[in-house]
Design a protein around this motif. Sequence first.
Motif, PDB file in Angstrom:
ATOM      1  N   GLY A 120     -24.786  27.186 -41.678  1.00  0.00           N
ATOM      2  CA  GLY A 120     -24.165  27.332 -40.368  1.00  0.00           C
ATOM      3  C   GLY A 120     -23.916  25.999 -39.716  1.00  0.00           C
ATOM      4  O   GLY A 120     -23.828  24.970 -40.383  1.00  0.00           O
ATOM      5  N   LYS A 121     -23.820  26.056 -38.386  1.00  0.00           N
ATOM      6  CA  LYS A 121     -23.584  24.833 -37.641  1.00  0.00           C
ATOM      7  C   LYS A 121     -24.324  24.860 -36.312  1.00  0.00           C
ATOM      8  O   LYS A 121     -24.692  25.920 -35.809  1.00  0.00           O
ATOM      9  CB  LYS A 121     -22.094  24.606 -37.422  1.00  0.00           C
ATOM     10  N   MET A 122     -24.538  23.669 -35.798  1.00  0.00           N
ATOM     11  CA  MET A 122     -25.129  23.466 -34.485  1.00  0.00           C
ATOM     12  C   MET A 122     -24.103  22.680 -33.675  1.00  0.00           C
ATOM     13  O   MET A 122     -23.504  21.747 -34.206  1.00  0.00           O
ATOM     14  CB  MET A 122     -26.423  22.657 -34.590  1.00  0.00           C
ATOM     15  N   ALA A 123     -23.903  23.059 -32.440  1.00  0.00           N
ATOM     16  CA  ALA A 123     -22.964  22.333 -31.583  1.00  0.00           C
ATOM     17  C   ALA A 123     -23.499  22.317 -30.164  1.00  0.00           C
ATOM     18  O   ALA A 123     -24.044  23.306 -29.687  1.00  0.00           O
ATOM     19  CB  ALA A 123     -21.590  22.988 -31.620  1.00  0.00           C
ATOM     20  N   GLY A 124     -23.370  21.179 -29.516  1.00  0.00           N
ATOM     21  CA  GLY A 124     -23.860  21.050 -28.152  1.00  0.00           C
ATOM     22  C   GLY A 124     -23.624  19.656 -27.630  1.00  0.00           C
ATOM     23  O   GLY A 124     -22.591  19.050 -27.900  1.00  0.00           O
ATOM     24  N   SER A 125     -24.622  19.130 -26.920  1.00  0.00           N
ATOM     25  CA  SER A 125     -24.504  17.781 -26.368  1.00  0.00           C
ATOM     26  C   SER A 125     -25.876  17.133 -26.312  1.00  0.00           C
ATOM     27  O   SER A 125     -26.890  17.808 -26.232  1.00  0.00           O
ATOM     28  CB  SER A 125     -23.876  17.817 -24.977  1.00  0.00           C
ATOM     29  N   CYS A 126     -25.846  15.798 -26.362  1.00  0.00           N
ATOM     30  CA  CYS A 126     -27.061  15.006 -26.231  1.00  0.00           C
ATOM     31  C   CYS A 126     -26.935  14.156 -24.971  1.00  0.00           C
ATOM     32  O   CYS A 126     -25.879  13.575 -24.721  1.00  0.00           O
ATOM     33  CB  CYS A 126     -27.250  14.104 -27.449  1.00  0.00           C
ATOM     34  N   SER A 127     -27.994  14.097 -24.206  1.00  0.00           N
ATOM     35  CA  SER A 127     -27.977  13.331 -22.966  1.00  0.00           C
ATOM     36  C   SER A 127     -28.369  11.888 -23.265  1.00  0.00           C
ATOM     37  O   SER A 127     -29.515  11.600 -23.594  1.00  0.00           O
ATOM     38  CB  SER A 127     -28.945  13.952 -21.966  1.00  0.00           C
ATOM     39  N   LEU A 128     -27.385  11.001 -23.162  1.00  0.00           N
ATOM     40  CA  LEU A 128     -27.622   9.578 -23.372  1.00  0.00           C
ATOM     41  C   LEU A 128     -27.338   8.854 -22.067  1.00  0.00           C
ATOM     42  O   LEU A 128     -26.219   8.878 -21.570  1.00  0.00           O
ATOM     43  CB  LEU A 128     -26.703   9.031 -24.471  1.00  0.00           C
ATOM     44  N   PHE A 129     -28.350   8.239 -21.492  1.00  0.00           N
ATOM     45  CA  PHE A 129     -28.207   7.517 -20.233  1.00  0.00           C
ATOM     46  C   PHE A 129     -27.573   8.396 -19.155  1.00  0.00           C
ATOM     47  O   PHE A 129     -26.644   7.994 -18.467  1.00  0.00           O
ATOM     48  CB  PHE A 129     -27.391   6.238 -20.432  1.00  0.00           C
ATOM     49  N   PHE A 130     -28.028   9.636 -19.057  1.00  0.00           N
ATOM     50  CA  PHE A 130     -27.592  10.602 -18.052  1.00  0.00           C
ATOM     51  C   PHE A 130     -26.154  11.085 -18.243  1.00  0.00           C
ATOM     52  O   PHE A 130     -25.568  11.667 -17.350  1.00  0.00           O
ATOM     53  CB  PHE A 130     -27.776  10.049 -16.634  1.00  0.00           C
ATOM     54  N   VAL A 131     -25.571  10.839 -19.409  1.00  0.00           N
ATOM     55  CA  VAL A 131     -24.217  11.305 -19.718  1.00  0.00           C
ATOM     56  C   VAL A 131     -24.319  12.233 -20.924  1.00  0.00           C
ATOM     57  O   VAL A 131     -24.941  11.899 -21.926  1.00  0.00           O
ATOM     58  CB  VAL A 131     -23.278  10.130 -20.038  1.00  0.00           C
ATOM     59  N   ASN A 132     -23.712  13.422 -20.836  1.00  0.00           N
ATOM     60  CA  ASN A 132     -23.723  14.369 -21.942  1.00  0.00           C
ATOM     61  C   ASN A 132     -22.644  14.000 -22.954  1.00  0.00           C
ATOM     62  O   ASN A 132     -21.467  13.962 -22.620  1.00  0.00           O
ATOM     63  CB  ASN A 132     -23.485  15.792 -21.434  1.00  0.00           C
ATOM     64  N   VAL A 133     -23.077  13.713 -24.182  1.00  0.00           N
ATOM     65  CA  VAL A 133     -22.176  13.331 -25.265  1.00  0.00           C
ATOM     66  C   VAL A 133     -22.093  14.496 -26.248  1.00  0.00           C
ATOM     67  O   VAL A 133     -23.127  15.004 -26.698  1.00  0.00           O
ATOM     68  CB  VAL A 133     -22.698  12.066 -25.981  1.00  0.00           C
ATOM     69  N   PRO A 134     -20.885  14.958 -26.609  1.00  0.00           N
ATOM     70  CA  PRO A 134     -20.764  16.065 -27.565  1.00  0.00           C
ATOM     71  C   PRO A 134     -21.389  15.695 -28.913  1.00  0.00           C
ATOM     72  O   PRO A 134     -21.247  14.565 -29.376  1.00  0.00           O
ATOM     73  CB  PRO A 134     -19.257  16.271 -27.715  1.00  0.00           C
TER      74      PRO A 134
END
Length: 171
Positions: A120-134
């Motif tokens: 399958g797959k995982m999709a979301g965002s990671c919070s880097l320096f208070f900015v959500n990166v896909p």
Amino acid sequence: MAVDPVKTSHKGIGCGLMTFIIMVVIILFIIGGNFLFGTYSENCGDIPLFDCISDIMAEDEEAGQDVVTATGPYSYKDYSITMTAQVPLEGGEVTGSVTGDCNGKVTGTYDGADGGSISGKMAGSCSLFFVNVPASATFGGVVNKESKTVPISFQGSGGGFSHEDSISLAY
């Protein structure tokens, strides 16, 4: 009585106050947009918005099916996540989530066999320096019903960075 135009004062909003108000609105818009993007990524992954809303409103649990919740932690450098997957032991659609420094949705399929294939797959965002990166990843592995483990390997990317590794889930 005549009004002297030189002595009449005009009280209104100055340019400085108007600029301040516009800046506050822009900052709130950016922060709100970042928050909404993070929330969407966490709950929907890469599913289109209207499909995600339909999925949330629909009851898609099948009665009587034996579904287990497999979880496992993963750390890389200063970042850590917990992956959770609801796996139907008779085979079918796998759903779940990723929480921690990255948040997102897990989707996939399992063939139902002991030692059978899960992918399958995982999709979301990671919070880097208070900015959500896909961020997103594809995964594949097996479900060991006897040992109640789900070892998987994944290939992920986000923000111009890519990474391959493995994680073991247990139920």
